[in-house]
Design a protein around this motif. Structure first.
Motif, short mmCIF file in Angstrom:
data_model
loop_
_atom_site.label_atom_id
_atom_site.label_comp_id
_atom_site.label_asym_id
_atom_site.label_seq_id
_atom_site.Cartn_x
_atom_site.Cartn_y
_atom_site.Cartn_z
N ASP A 39 28.82 -17.42 17.32
CA ASP A 39 27.60 -17.83 16.60
C ASP A 39 26.49 -16.80 16.79
OD1 ASP A 39 28.67 -20.15 15.54
OD2 ASP A 39 27.96 -21.43 17.18
N ALA A 40 26.38 -16.25 18.00
CA ALA A 40 25.34 -15.26 18.27
C ALA A 40 25.57 -13.99 17.46
CB ALA A 40 25.30 -14.94 19.76
N VAL A 41 26.82 -13.54 17.38
CA VAL A 41 27.14 -12.36 16.58
C VAL A 41 26.88 -12.63 15.11
CG1 VAL A 41 28.96 -10.75 15.88
CG2 VAL A 41 28.85 -11.54 18.26
N ALA A 42 27.29 -13.81 14.65
CA ALA A 42 27.09 -14.17 13.24
C ALA A 42 25.61 -14.18 12.88
CB ALA A 42 27.72 -15.53 12.96
N GLU A 43 24.79 -14.76 13.75
CA GLU A 43 23.35 -14.83 13.50
C GLU A 43 22.74 -13.42 13.48
OE1 GLU A 43 19.50 -15.81 12.77
OE2 GLU A 43 21.33 -17.01 12.50
N GLU A 44 23.19 -12.57 14.40
CA GLU A 44 22.64 -11.21 14.45
C GLU A 44 22.90 -10.45 13.15
OE1 GLU A 44 23.83 -6.90 16.38
OE2 GLU A 44 24.28 -8.70 17.57
N VAL A 45 24.16 -10.43 12.71
CA VAL A 45 24.49 -9.62 11.53
C VAL A 45 23.98 -10.27 10.25
CG1 VAL A 45 26.47 -8.52 12.63
CG2 VAL A 45 26.81 -10.65 11.35
N ARG A 46 23.92 -11.59 10.23
CA ARG A 46 23.42 -12.29 9.04
C ARG A 46 21.93 -12.04 8.86
NH1 ARG A 46 25.61 -16.97 10.05
NH2 ARG A 46 23.82 -17.78 11.20
N SER A 47 21.17 -12.12 9.94
CA SER A 47 19.72 -11.93 9.84
C SER A 47 19.37 -10.47 9.56
CB SER A 47 19.04 -12.41 11.13
OG SER A 47 19.49 -11.65 12.25
#
Length: 253
Positions: A39-47
């Motif tokens: 989830d942390a990786v997903a949030e980083e690249v999405r934002s």
């Protein structure tokens, strides 16, 4: 936009693959055991890049969880354009002293899981006439190095064959073979930074490894060995006597 599925996406090279591909505009499916880390990786690249992300927690050693990832890769309504088989872990080199169940899990993650995911991907990609598969192998695949080297050797050999066989039909397969790379891989083996017993000049940067590997994959190369120093070392292993090659393979954990 193309969609890439990355296994082992919660740490190490997997995170770098996610960052690199997200920067190109690719949507991502992130696979790993740690939901919070994914989830942390997903949030980083999405934002940062405004891409779509999908998180798929799975332990690839467990058949039912691996089957879920296979099904996602094979989904022709939501196609995967790029599969990155990156998940992996290391064991001490002394096979006889290792727990055999640990060795079997090691084999499943490094050979069975990528083989099953490649099979799922090829069916869907060949039907569309395009696709790309990246298998993260290792320079260890060219050197006698216990079961880790043997597993990576299999991945290299299979990628060579698959690229030649399926490349003319629009689907390329590339084995990316880094040497020692600065990630948390060695820390997970219980080795604090700087205590791996490897000279500083042999270490690579994860971003460079991923960028060069993806560049070679885009060119349709069957094998990518990032950095000139490791290209030279791989060439040298072809002429080393077997006993000397085995001693080279004993360096590090």
């Amino acid at each position: 936009m193309p969609t890439a599925l990355i296994t082992g996406a919660s740490s190490g090279l997997g995170v770098e693959f996610a960052r690199n591909l997200a920067a190109t505009g690719a949507d991502l499916v992130l696979v790993g055991r740690d939901r919070d880390a994914l989830d942390a990786v997903a949030e980083e690249v999405r934002s940062r890049h405004g891409i779509r992300t999908e998180v798929l927690p799975a332990d690839l050693v467990k058949p039912d969880e691996l089957a879920r990832v296979e099904a996602r890769v094979a989904d022709r309504e939501h196609p995967i354009d790029l599969l990155v088989n990156n998940a992996g872990f290391g064991l001490p080199l002394d096979f006889a002293a290792n727990d055999i169940d640990d060795e079997v899990r090691h084999l499943r993650v490094h050979i069975e899981a990528p083989m099953r995911l490649m099979h799922a991907a090829l069916g869907a990609m060949l039907a569309r006439g395009r696709g790309r598969i990246v298998n993260v192998a290792s320079v260890a695949g060219f050197i006698p190095r216990s079961t880790y080297g043997a597993c990576k050797g299999w991945l290299i050999g299979f990628s060579r064959w698959a690229n030649g066989y399926y490349g003319p039909r629009g689907v390329t397969v590339t084995a990316v073979c880094p040497g020692y790379t600065h990630t948390n891989f060695h820390e997970r083996l219980g080795l604090p930074p700087g205590q791996e017993g490897i000279p500083a000049w042999m270490w690579l940067d994860a971003r460079t490894v991923v960028a060069e590997g993806l560049r070679d994959a885009a060119r349709g190369k069957p094998v990518s060995v990032p950095s000139l120093r490791y290209k030279l070392l791989v060439g040298l292993t072809r002429v080393l006597p077997p006993t000397l090659a085995a001693r080279v393979g004993e360096k590090g954990r």
